[in-house]
Design a protein around this motif. Structure first.
Motif, mmCIF file in Angstrom:
data_model
loop_
_atom_site.group_PDB
_atom_site.id
_atom_site.type_symbol
_atom_site.label_atom_id
_atom_site.label_comp_id
_atom_site.label_asym_id
_atom_site.label_seq_id
_atom_site.Cartn_x
_atom_site.Cartn_y
_atom_site.Cartn_z
ATOM 1 N N SER A 195 0.826 -1.206 0.000
ATOM 2 C CA SER A 195 0.000 0.000 0.000
ATOM 3 C C SER A 195 0.859 1.254 0.000
ATOM 4 C CB SER A 195 -0.915 0.020 1.228
ATOM 5 O OG SER A 195 -0.142 0.014 2.415
ATOM 6 N N GLU A 229 1.727 1.094 -14.172
ATOM 7 C CA GLU A 229 0.908 0.615 -15.287
ATOM 8 C C GLU A 229 1.601 -0.559 -15.998
ATOM 9 O OE1 GLU A 229 -2.098 1.492 -15.803
ATOM 10 O OE2 GLU A 229 -2.332 3.362 -14.697
ATOM 11 N N PRO A 264 -1.584 8.811 -9.563
ATOM 12 C CA PRO A 264 -2.679 7.841 -9.522
ATOM 13 C C PRO A 264 -2.537 6.808 -10.637
ATOM 14 C CG PRO A 264 -3.501 10.099 -9.412
ATOM 15 C CD PRO A 264 -2.050 10.182 -9.769
ATOM 16 N N ASN A 266 -2.455 2.245 -11.716
ATOM 17 C CA ASN A 266 -2.233 0.855 -11.339
ATOM 18 C C ASN A 266 -0.734 0.555 -11.259
ATOM 19 O OD1 ASN A 266 -5.066 0.215 -11.404
ATOM 20 N ND2 ASN A 266 -4.944 0.213 -13.637
ATOM 21 N N THR A 287 -3.556 -0.447 -6.538
ATOM 22 C CA THR A 287 -3.977 0.796 -7.195
ATOM 23 C C THR A 287 -3.856 1.973 -6.227
ATOM 24 O OG1 THR A 287 -5.545 -0.399 -8.609
ATOM 25 C CG2 THR A 287 -5.881 1.974 -8.371
ATOM 26 N N ILE A 288 -3.365 3.080 -6.745
ATOM 27 C CA ILE A 288 -3.353 4.332 -5.993
ATOM 28 C C ILE A 288 -4.436 5.227 -6.587
ATOM 29 C CG2 ILE A 288 -2.027 6.370 -5.325
ATOM 30 C CD1 ILE A 288 0.496 4.729 -5.503
ATOM 31 N N GLU A 289 -5.456 5.511 -5.782
ATOM 32 C CA GLU A 289 -6.558 6.338 -6.251
ATOM 33 C C GLU A 289 -6.142 7.809 -6.305
ATOM 34 O OE1 GLU A 289 -9.172 4.999 -7.369
ATOM 35 O OE2 GLU A 289 -9.008 2.948 -6.571
ATOM 36 N N GLU A 290 -6.845 8.575 -7.134
ATOM 37 C CA GLU A 290 -6.505 9.993 -7.313
ATOM 38 C C GLU A 290 -6.648 10.773 -5.997
ATOM 39 O OE1 GLU A 290 -7.617 13.783 -10.229
ATOM 40 O OE2 GLU A 290 -8.744 11.909 -10.339
ATOM 41 N N LYS A 291 -7.720 10.530 -5.282
ATOM 42 C CA LYS A 291 -7.942 11.229 -4.016
ATOM 43 C C LYS A 291 -6.848 10.882 -3.010
ATOM 44 C CE LYS A 291 -11.474 11.864 -0.454
ATOM 45 N NZ LYS A 291 -12.836 11.462 0.007
ATOM 46 N N GLU A 292 -6.439 9.607 -2.993
ATOM 47 C CA GLU A 292 -5.401 9.147 -2.083
ATOM 48 C C GLU A 292 -4.061 9.800 -2.418
ATOM 49 O OE1 GLU A 292 -4.400 4.716 -0.338
ATOM 50 O OE2 GLU A 292 -4.746 4.943 -2.483
#
Length: 354
Positions: A195, A229, A264, A266, A287-292
């Motif tokens: 993570s 990616e 953000p 994969n 995955t790293i989300e945009e908000k994160e």
């Protein structure tokens, strides 16, 4: 027999390198000392820690001699701690409140009882007992822990005068290695959660490595690579040697982003680990989300201003458009209602004229 002797010798050498006394004072400023009184079931008299051959259900009292050679009475805080592997990849005995690893049947802090505070009058010696109660069920491998001693009052002094307190900080660890037989237990390593995170204000990716067996790992090598990616070349990587792992413990191995923001998308980590005898290899996607990513980038201390979180204009514009749409809807509703009322009024007037 030769193989067993070699294993025992390796374990003794390894444990000797792990058990230590932590001192941040000068020798002339030592507040107290701790010495292990080794019992008859000590496997080696050449070491200063407890290396004990025990039996199921055995109850044993370990004795330690504490000395205070200063001109003042002191109070020593003590705790019997399970060995952990800290996030630097080093076996550590200084934490008395740690979460038990999911693979551990028994931990040293569950088996050992030690006084929490010990008063040492000036120029005195005192014998302190640590009672260890072994589980009734036999075990293979090792249970590893340590008895940790630190002078009370250091933390309070640190809050009021940190520069002075650091110079007077003094602590000891006396290690305890428990075993019931010479049967070899081999490490079993696993890669758990992967993570994004932040350590000391730096963006990192954490990979939780776990040693699932009651086996010591003296020299651990870890090679970790982070891919974005479908790129074939890793964006970030970390390679370390000579790490150590305590039995039945886990730690977070990190890849530092080196003053770069989270992007953000994969990702895939590829990790190779060697304990000196065999290799483990894992590949795990996350995955790293945009908000994160924006949240971590905004609080990262080592990112230049232009790489910190920018205003999310697409969300702002979307919000503005939404608000305008609501206002337009309200205006349309009231205009329509007023028009209907006006038509009814005109209809009423026409009816009255007739």
């Amino acid at each position: 027999m030769k193989k067993s002797a070699g294993i025992i010798l390796l374990a003794i050498i390894f444990i000797s390198s792990l058990f230590y006394s932590t001192k941040t004072t000068l020798a002339s400023e030592m507040s107290f000392t701790v010495k292990a009184i080794l019992p008859e079931n000590q496997r080696s008299q050449e070491v200063s820690y407890y290396d004990l051959r025990v039996t199921p259900g055995q109850k044993q009292t370990l004795q330690l001699e504490l000395s205070n050679d200063t001109d003042e009475d002191i109070v020593v805080k003590a705790s019997a701690n399970a060995a952990i592997t800290n996030d630097n990849g080093i076996v550590d005995y200084s934490y008395n409140k740690t979460k038990k690893d999911s693979s551990a049947l028994y931990t040293f802090n569950e088996l050992a009882k030690l006084p929490e505070e010990i008063t040492l009058p000036k120029h005195s010696k005192r014998t302190v007992d640590c009672v260890v109660t072994l589980p009734e069920k036999a075990f293979d491998g090792y249970i590893l822990g340590g008895m940790y001693f630190e002078q009370k009052g250091v933390e309070e002094a640190a809050k009021s005068n940190e520069s002075m307190a650091i110079g007077n900080r003094f602590s000891y660890v006396v290690g305890v290695l428990l075993s019931e037989n010479d049967r070899e237990v081999k490490p079993e390593l696993a890669l758990n959660k992967v993570s994004p995170d932040q350590k000391n204000g730096n963006n990192v990716v954490l990979m939780n490595l776990q040693n699932k067996q009651p086996a010591l790992i003296k020299k651990l090598q870890v090679d970790a690579k982070l891919y974005y990616e479908k790129e074939k070349k890793p964006r970030y990587e970390n390679h370390q040697t000579a790490l150590t792992m305590a039995p039945n413990t886990n730690f977070d191995y990190k890849i530092d982003l080196n003053e770069q923001p989270f992007v953000p998308g994969n990702y895939t980590v590829k990790v190779t680990v060697n304990d000196g005898f065999r290799d483990w290899q894992w590949e795990k996607a996350f995955t790293i989300e945009e908000k994160e990513a924006k949240s971590y980038n905004a609080t990262a201390v080592n990112l230049p201003p232009e790489q910190k979180q920018r205003l999310p204009w697409h969300w702002i514009f979307g919000g503005i458009i939404g608000i305008l749409a609501v206002i337009a809807g309200i205006v349309y509703y009231f205009r329509k209602k007023m028009k209907q009322q006006q038509m009814q009024l005109e209809k009423y007037k026409t009816h009255e004229e007739k």
